[in-house]
Design a protein around this motif. Structure first.
Motif, short mmCIF file in Angstrom:
data_model
loop_
_atom_site.label_atom_id
_atom_site.label_comp_id
_atom_site.label_asym_id
_atom_site.label_seq_id
_atom_site.Cartn_x
_atom_site.Cartn_y
_atom_site.Cartn_z
N LEU A 34 0.82 -1.21 0.00
CA LEU A 34 0.00 0.00 0.00
C LEU A 34 0.86 1.27 0.00
O LEU A 34 0.53 2.26 -0.66
N GLU A 35 1.97 1.24 0.73
CA GLU A 35 2.85 2.42 0.78
C GLU A 35 3.61 2.62 -0.52
O GLU A 35 3.75 3.75 -1.00
N THR A 36 4.12 1.55 -1.10
CA THR A 36 4.91 1.66 -2.32
C THR A 36 4.06 2.11 -3.51
O THR A 36 4.50 2.91 -4.33
N LEU A 37 2.84 1.61 -3.57
CA LEU A 37 1.96 1.96 -4.69
C LEU A 37 0.90 2.98 -4.26
O LEU A 37 -0.22 2.95 -4.76
N ASP A 38 1.28 3.90 -3.39
CA ASP A 38 0.30 4.88 -2.89
C ASP A 38 -0.13 5.89 -3.94
O ASP A 38 -1.12 6.59 -3.75
N PHE A 39 0.58 5.96 -5.06
CA PHE A 39 0.17 6.87 -6.14
C PHE A 39 -0.98 6.29 -6.96
O PHE A 39 -1.59 7.01 -7.77
N LEU A 40 -1.29 5.02 -6.78
CA LEU A 40 -2.39 4.39 -7.50
C LEU A 40 -3.66 4.45 -6.65
O LEU A 40 -3.61 4.17 -5.45
N PRO A 41 -4.80 4.80 -7.24
CA PRO A 41 -6.05 4.82 -6.46
C PRO A 41 -6.52 3.40 -6.14
O PRO A 41 -6.63 2.55 -7.03
N VAL A 42 -6.76 3.14 -4.88
CA VAL A 42 -7.19 1.80 -4.44
C VAL A 42 -8.66 1.63 -4.78
O VAL A 42 -9.51 2.43 -4.40
N GLN A 43 -8.99 0.52 -5.47
CA GLN A 43 -10.37 0.23 -5.81
C GLN A 43 -10.99 -0.77 -4.87
O GLN A 43 -12.13 -0.61 -4.46
N SER A 44 -10.24 -1.82 -4.52
CA SER A 44 -10.77 -2.80 -3.57
C SER A 44 -9.63 -3.40 -2.77
O SER A 44 -8.51 -3.57 -3.27
N VAL A 45 -9.96 -3.72 -1.52
CA VAL A 45 -8.99 -4.28 -0.59
C VAL A 45 -9.67 -5.39 0.18
O VAL A 45 -10.77 -5.20 0.71
N ASP A 46 -9.04 -6.55 0.25
CA ASP A 46 -9.57 -7.65 1.04
C ASP A 46 -8.42 -8.31 1.80
O ASP A 46 -7.69 -9.13 1.24
N PRO A 47 -8.23 -7.96 3.08
CA PRO A 47 -7.10 -8.52 3.82
C PRO A 47 -7.25 -10.01 4.14
O PRO A 47 -6.28 -10.66 4.48
N PHE A 48 -8.45 -10.56 4.04
CA PHE A 48 -8.63 -11.97 4.35
C PHE A 48 -8.20 -12.86 3.19
O PHE A 48 -7.69 -13.95 3.40
N THR A 49 -8.41 -12.43 1.96
CA THR A 49 -7.91 -13.18 0.81
C THR A 49 -6.57 -12.65 0.34
O THR A 49 -5.87 -13.32 -0.41
N GLY A 50 -6.20 -11.45 0.76
CA GLY A 50 -4.90 -10.89 0.43
C GLY A 50 -4.84 -10.20 -0.91
O GLY A 50 -3.78 -10.09 -1.50
N VAL A 51 -5.96 -9.69 -1.40
CA VAL A 51 -6.00 -9.07 -2.72
C VAL A 51 -6.19 -7.56 -2.60
O VAL A 51 -7.07 -7.09 -1.89
N ILE A 52 -5.32 -6.82 -3.30
CA ILE A 52 -5.45 -5.36 -3.42
C ILE A 52 -5.56 -5.06 -4.91
O ILE A 52 -4.72 -5.48 -5.70
N THR A 53 -6.60 -4.35 -5.29
CA THR A 53 -6.81 -3.97 -6.68
C THR A 53 -6.80 -2.45 -6.76
O THR A 53 -7.47 -1.79 -5.98
N THR A 54 -6.04 -1.92 -7.73
CA THR A 54 -5.95 -0.46 -7.88
C THR A 54 -6.45 -0.07 -9.26
O THR A 54 -6.57 -0.90 -10.16
#
Length: 167
Positions: free
Chosen positions: A82-102
């Motif tokens: 999340l910190e490294t790609l903070d320039f990308l707008p986050v669309q969805s985050v699911d910490p239980f499956t481990g998926v971040i989509t920007t």
């Protein structure tokens, strides 16, 4: 002709009885045996008839869950992504499956827009725990770019781990 049919039918019936006796048609399945953990067995021996306390001094020496986990993912890789790609707008985050989509975003000082999908699939702080897919508007990003971003995320994750261990 009737004797041949009778023999064939009898033979098939005997084969069916034999095969069903072997358990191929779904008979009873083996179920795993559920056993107590070693700490529960020791507690049963120590506190036979007495009331068991909620916690003891020996709880300090038992294995505890790793503090680096958020659900089933490594929290350092998660936060570093999340910190490294903070320039990308986050669309969805699911910490239980481990998926971040920007969504698409342009890095500072860059001219090309990128979109990322990050999968953190293991609680270990390991390169195998991170899967990254980078896309540009014209297709997939180059392998060198993906490798550089993965290295940046893993380096930041190690830095976060070191900062956390100082406290």
């Amino acid at each position: 002709m009737d004797l041949t049919r009778f023999r064939t039918g009898l033979g098939l019936a005997l084969v069916g009885v034999f095969v069903s006796g072997c358990g191929i048609f779904g008979g009873e399945r083996d179920t795993p045996v559920e056993t107590q953990s070693a700490s529960e067995i020791v507690d049963d021996i120590i506190y036979e008839d007495e009331s068991r306390p909620q916690s003891t001094l020996f709880d300090f020496f038992r294995n505890r869950n790793d503090a680096g986990q958020v659900g089933a993912v490594n929290k350092y890789i998660w936060n570093a992504s999340l910190e490294t790609l903070d320039f990308l707008p986050v669309q969805s985050v699911d910490p239980f499956t481990g998926v971040i989509t920007t969504g698409f975003g342009t890095p500072p000082g860059g001219g090309r827009a990128y979109r990322a999908t990050i999968l953190v699939n293991d609680p270990a702080l390991d390169a195998r725990s991170l899967n990254l897919a980078l896309m540009t508007r014209s297709g997939p990003a180059s392998a060198a770019t993906v490798r550089a971003v993965e290295d940046a995320i893993l380096t930041r994750a190690r830095q976060l781990r070191q900062q956390d261990s100082r406290f």
